[in-house]
Design an enzyme around this catalytic site. Structure first.
Site, PDB file in Angstrom:
ATOM      1  N   CYS A  69       0.834  -1.203   0.000  1.00  6.94           N
ATOM      2  CA  CYS A  69       0.000   0.000   0.000  1.00  6.94           C
ATOM      3  C   CYS A  69       0.868   1.253   0.000  1.00  6.94           C
ATOM      4  CB  CYS A  69      -0.905   0.007   1.229  1.00  6.94           C
ATOM      5  SG  CYS A  69      -1.987   1.450   1.330  1.00  6.94           S
ATOM      6  N   CYS A  75      -1.417   5.974   6.877  1.00  7.10           N
ATOM      7  CA  CYS A  75      -2.685   5.442   7.364  1.00  7.10           C
ATOM      8  C   CYS A  75      -2.424   4.571   8.588  1.00  7.10           C
ATOM      9  CB  CYS A  75      -3.344   4.631   6.248  1.00  7.10           C
ATOM     10  SG  CYS A  75      -4.721   3.606   6.774  1.00  7.10           S
ATOM     11  N   CYS A  78      -2.948  -0.459   9.451  1.00  5.65           N
ATOM     12  CA  CYS A  78      -2.160  -1.675   9.662  1.00  5.65           C
ATOM     13  C   CYS A  78      -0.734  -1.297  10.075  1.00  5.65           C
ATOM     14  CB  CYS A  78      -2.164  -2.574   8.434  1.00  5.65           C
ATOM     15  SG  CYS A  78      -1.591  -1.815   6.915  1.00  5.65           S
ATOM     16  N   CYS A 155      -7.589  -0.042  -0.268  1.00  4.68           N
ATOM     17  CA  CYS A 155      -6.931  -0.667   0.877  1.00  4.68           C
ATOM     18  C   CYS A 155      -6.687  -2.127   0.521  1.00  4.68           C
ATOM     19  CB  CYS A 155      -7.805  -0.570   2.123  1.00  4.68           C
ATOM     20  SG  CYS A 155      -7.173  -1.539   3.520  1.00  4.68           S
ATOM     21  N   GLN A 276     -16.458 -12.357  13.206  1.00  5.06           N
ATOM     22  CA  GLN A 276     -15.041 -12.300  12.860  1.00  5.06           C
ATOM     23  C   GLN A 276     -14.870 -11.824  11.422  1.00  5.06           C
ATOM     24  OE1 GLN A 276     -12.878 -12.615  15.077  1.00  5.06           O
ATOM     25  NE2 GLN A 276     -13.314 -14.215  16.556  1.00  5.06           N
ATOM     26  N   GLU A 326     -25.734 -15.501  27.498  1.00  3.37           N
ATOM     27  CA  GLU A 326     -25.600 -14.180  26.891  1.00  3.37           C
ATOM     28  C   GLU A 326     -26.567 -13.218  27.598  1.00  3.37           C
ATOM     29  OE1 GLU A 326     -24.819 -10.920  25.147  1.00  3.37           O
ATOM     30  OE2 GLU A 326     -23.649 -12.655  24.485  1.00  3.37           O
ATOM     31  N   ASP A 375     -14.925 -16.511  25.056  1.00  3.97           N
ATOM     32  CA  ASP A 375     -14.498 -15.694  23.915  1.00  3.97           C
ATOM     33  C   ASP A 375     -14.846 -14.248  24.248  1.00  3.97           C
ATOM     34  OD1 ASP A 375     -13.685 -14.665  21.522  1.00  3.97           O
ATOM     35  OD2 ASP A 375     -15.196 -15.664  20.293  1.00  3.97           O
ATOM     36  N   CYS A 402      -8.518 -12.163  21.636  1.00  4.69           N
ATOM     37  CA  CYS A 402      -7.967 -11.280  20.599  1.00  4.69           C
ATOM     38  C   CYS A 402      -6.886 -10.366  21.159  1.00  4.69           C
ATOM     39  CB  CYS A 402      -9.083 -10.454  19.947  1.00  4.69           C
ATOM     40  SG  CYS A 402      -9.974  -9.383  21.085  1.00  4.69           S
TER      41      CYS A 402
END
Length: 448
Positions: A69, A75, A78, A155, A276, A326, A375, A402
């Site tokens: 990129c 930017c 990433c 992107c 995800q 939940e 999770d 994560c």
């Protein structure tokens, strides 16, 4: 500040930045690899720590590649495009290992990172703000550490559908005189575009600072010209906040949800659904989690923080009785719908607080072999949730994370009764420093 120095990079930080030492300063320089010699500019320092800007690589090492990129480094989307993909995978394995050692207090060595089949073009979700630069409507990601939009071309983490829907919405706003939201003044209408694309189906939500979008039918016409299967929504967010979507979503036209499947489980996604962003790695992760649960022939599986029930449905394939917990009623309703559509009979969805329902459920299941699946969001488990897990005493805990730093902290807190048996990172987010990690913890026999 502004002093230029020559540095020898000796290590890598948690965001993939290079670490060097110079005149009593620990210098952090983005986009550098260990062993490289670089010219850098000191931009700030405090208490023996300095942030620096990479000026030039004087001596490179194996593992450096040219970023795909043109906006990389400007930017903030990433971090690691300057690394070869193999180097990225090893960086992430070491990141998890270091967090386990420094935060978790264990020398456990993670397995090799499970790669993404697509290091680029893997994202099924787009989330971009709109702004104005020199009078022109633009959309793009923010520069790192700012809310300044970096406008530019495609992107590489997204496929062509993302550029197309961005152009459609920006062109509509320009042609129809739609005002662009300004964070500083709180004025203007068009704020964000949130879109998802799976199996040829697009869901696009235009986030506005108002009650309605003028000429929404014209926007729908343009979207319909560009996409065969689409759903267009308007989301209302009039709060001066960094939270992207508001609480009210209006269906303008087209499909109301995406329908697809993962690991043989059919699901539906709405604009607000969490899911995800890497379909390929998600399937690998869920399949691996299901294998960890089924190993040892557990009678019951408890899916804490079960959301809309996709993972619960996958876990139910193990044959055990699965219980999803939940706290959000709408998510539980979606999970019940998923259960019905898939004809799953060994799944029970519970609406309630994990910290209450987990202990209650495990007391009811006492004497049976039970596995607990976590999770959680990036912040990890709350102290009361870990206390509930320790009190419930399931046979094993499968933990999907994560953020390996909060994962390591939680593993340490659970270590009084649980031992880490398996740690496998998954590259859910190629070209970024983020990594998904799957762990198995088993109950110590001496803990009772």
């Amino acid at each position: 500040m502004g002093r230029k120095v020559t540095l020898k990079i000796s290590a890598t930080g948690t965001r993939g930045e290079g670490i060097a030492y110079h005149d009593g300063l620990t210098c952090f320089v983005p986009f550098c690899l260990p062993g490289e010699e670089v010219e850098a500019e000191i931009v700030s320092s405090r208490g023996g720590v300095a942030d620096a800007r990479l000026v030039k690589v004087l001596k490179s090492v194996n593992g450096r590649v040219k970023p795909r990129c043109a906006l990389f480094g400007k930017c903030g989307g990433c971090d690691l495009q300057f690394m070869s993909y193999e180097t990225q995978l090893e960086f992430k394995r070491r990141l998890v290992q270091n967090n386990l050692r420094k935060i978790g207090g264990t020398d456990f060595e993670p397995e090799a990172v499970v790669p993404s089949d697509r290091p680029f073009g893997y994202r099924n979700k787009l989330q971009v703000p709109f702004g104005k630069i020199n009078g022109q409507i633009v959309s793009g990601f923010y520069a790192a550490g700012t809310h300044d939009i970096v406008a530019g071309g495609s992107c590489p983490l997204q496929d062509g559908w993302a550029d197309l829907i961005r152009r459609v919405v920006a062109g509509f706003a320009a042609d129809c005189g739609i005002g662009i939201y300004d964070e500083k003044s709180g004025r203007g209408l068009l704020r964000h575009l949130v879109a998802r694309y799976i199996d040829g189906q697009l869901l696009a939500a235009v986030v506005i600072n108002g009650d309605e979008l003028p000429m929404a039918d014209e926007l729908e016409r343009r979207v319909a010209e560009a996409f065969d299967r689409y759903g267009l929504f308007v989301n209302v967010n009039k709060k001066r906040t960094n939270v992207i979507m508001g609480g009210k979503t209006i269906h303008v036209g087209g499909i109301r949800y995406i329908e697809s499947q993962t690991c043989g489980v059919k699901y539906r996604l709405q604009p607000e659904s969490f899911f995800q962003i890497n379909d390929n790695v998600r399937d690998k992760l869920y399949a691996a989690a299901s294998t960890l649960v089924s190993g040892g022939a557990c009678d019951n599986v408890i899916d804490a923080f079960s959301g809309v029930g996709v993972l619960s449905g996958v876990l139910a394939k193990s044959g055990a009785n699965v219980y999803g917990i939940e706290i959000v009623p709408q998510a539980v309703a979606d999970a019940d719908s998923l259960k019905q559509r898939n004809g799953i009979t060994n799944l029970t969805n519970i609406c309630g607080d994990v910290n209450v329902e987990l202990v209650r459920l495990c007391q009811r299941l006492k004497g049976q072999k039970t596995a607990l699946v976590f999770d959680p969001p990036r912040k990890g488990l709350a102290p009361e949730t870990k206390a509930a897990a320790l009190a419930a005493e399931p046979e094993k805990i499968v933990y999907i994370s994560c953020d390996s730093a909060t994962l390591a902290r939680d593993i340490k807190d659970l270590s009084a009764k649980y031992k880490l048996e398996t740690c496998r990172p998954f590259d859910m987010f190629p070209q970024t420093a983020a990594v998904e990690t799957l762990c198995l913890l088993t109950r110590n026999r001496h803990s009772g």
